[in-house]
Design a protein around this motif. Sequence first.
Motif, PDB file in Angstrom:
ATOM      1  N   UNK A   1       3.817   7.960   9.271  1.00  0.00           N
ATOM      2  CA  UNK A   1       3.105   7.596   8.044  1.00  0.00           C
ATOM      3  C   UNK A   1       2.111   8.683   7.657  1.00  0.00           C
ATOM      4  N   UNK A   2       1.440   9.246   8.655  1.00  0.00           N
ATOM      5  CA  UNK A   2       0.478  10.315   8.378  1.00  0.00           C
ATOM      6  C   UNK A   2       1.179  11.537   7.761  1.00  0.00           C
TER       7      UNK A   2
ATOM      8  N   UNK B   1       0.846  -1.189   0.000  1.00  0.00           N
ATOM      9  CA  UNK B   1       0.000   0.000   0.000  1.00  0.00           C
ATOM     10  C   UNK B   1       0.881   1.238   0.000  1.00  0.00           C
ATOM     11  N   UNK B   2       0.337   2.351  -0.482  1.00  0.00           N
ATOM     12  CA  UNK B   2       1.056   3.617  -0.444  1.00  0.00           C
ATOM     13  C   UNK B   2       0.745   4.294   0.888  1.00  0.00           C
ATOM     14  N   UNK B   3       1.525   5.305   1.283  1.00  0.00           N
ATOM     15  CA  UNK B   3       1.328   5.914   2.608  1.00  0.00           C
ATOM     16  C   UNK B   3      -0.088   6.393   2.879  1.00  0.00           C
TER      17      UNK B   3
ATOM     18  N   UNK C   1      -4.423   4.518   8.376  1.00  0.00           N
ATOM     19  CA  UNK C   1      -5.423   3.969   9.293  1.00  0.00           C
ATOM     20  C   UNK C   1      -5.155   2.508   9.649  1.00  0.00           C
ATOM     21  N   UNK C   2      -3.974   2.015   9.262  1.00  0.00           N
ATOM     22  CA  UNK C   2      -3.673   0.605   9.520  1.00  0.00           C
ATOM     23  C   UNK C   2      -3.518   0.337  11.016  1.00  0.00           C
ATOM     24  N   UNK C   3      -4.152  -0.710  11.472  1.00  0.00           N
ATOM     25  CA  UNK C   3      -4.056  -1.084  12.893  1.00  0.00           C
ATOM     26  C   UNK C   3      -2.751  -1.801  13.203  1.00  0.00           C
ATOM     27  N   UNK C   4      -1.972  -2.128  12.172  1.00  0.00           N
ATOM     28  CA  UNK C   4      -0.709  -2.842  12.370  1.00  0.00           C
ATOM     29  C   UNK C   4       0.437  -1.924  12.794  1.00  0.00           C
ATOM     30  N   UNK C   5       0.208  -0.622  12.754  1.00  0.00           N
ATOM     31  CA  UNK C   5       1.276   0.329  13.022  1.00  0.00           C
ATOM     32  C   UNK C   5       1.247   0.782  14.472  1.00  0.00           C
ATOM     33  N   UNK C   6       2.434   0.922  15.068  1.00  0.00           N
ATOM     34  CA  UNK C   6       2.466   1.515  16.400  1.00  0.00           C
ATOM     35  C   UNK C   6       2.273   3.023  16.275  1.00  0.00           C
TER      36      UNK C   6
END
Length: 324
Positions: A295-296, A276-278, A283-288
């Motif tokens: 990323x935002x 995926x692109x940034x 909204x990915x739940x995999x990210x701390x």
Amino acid sequence: MPQYSTQLGLVELDTVKAALRRRLQLMAEQLHTRKVFVIVNGKGGVGKSSLSAATAVALSMLGLRVLLMEMDEQGNNCEDLGITGSALDDDGYAQAAAILDGKPLTPTGEARPNLWVVPGGSALEDVVEELYCQRRLARRSDDPEDQLAWMGMYAAAVEAIRDDFDVIILDVAPGSEPLQLQALVAGDMILIPSKSDPSSRKGLRTVAARYAKARSLNPLLRLLGVVVFATNSSATRVQATIKRHLRADLNGAARVLDQVIRHVESAAVACRTHGKVPQEMVSSSDLDLALRTSMRALAGDYQSLAMEVLQAKTDLDREEQHTT
């Protein structure tokens, strides 16, 4: 996989020449609308594929019908969009069939809403080999039109489908002069991603030289701008220095875009891992929390850049309307 020949015939070359003549006539009548962006640098590793995929997604999110075509044997766009190994990933065969057999250039499918793709891949090895052959044959011709027509094979293919899309993005291999010339003849505007290192800036100058050659067949081609890629977002003084050097390299030929793309290695790795692109990862739940914040910010860079690119295109169109 589909089969294709590896020898361009005289009939196909005549078709290419006829397509180029029609396009030149449309340009002369001011009926040729700019929509084909060429993203290119003479050096690899400057963020070209990431920039192409993220820009394509950003523009498609605005409701524009976007075609992303990767003129590169690496096929990195499939990784960026998470379609590697899927039915959309044909390893470059649709592209090769269009160039080598004269078949219609046909996207393999819709990778995102409003975003169609023509992937690159290993099949382009045959395309590059054929382009070298055509260039050698062209040098032996006494006809000035025949000497140049080989550079328009992609232009002829793209012209046949350009009305189907609002934006076409050509993501071009860094090391292949024939592919770069093909893209520059097919394109309308050039975007050059560049890092701060001397090699990236040398690659920019390489593209500028090929740009001059391509304009013999494509007089409306313009250098739209340079994108400063993978910088430290907090190093404003360093960014200013980089932009000053790039402006000196360009000597007024194009703008250095205001929006820079920050360097976030962890975000880049996460994007490739997820396909995926940034903008899609925020909204990915995999990210701390820390990575989501980075990323935002990176997603914001790409969205702002897409808007600046559209504004630069609008400015270019207005400038040329005033000079005609």
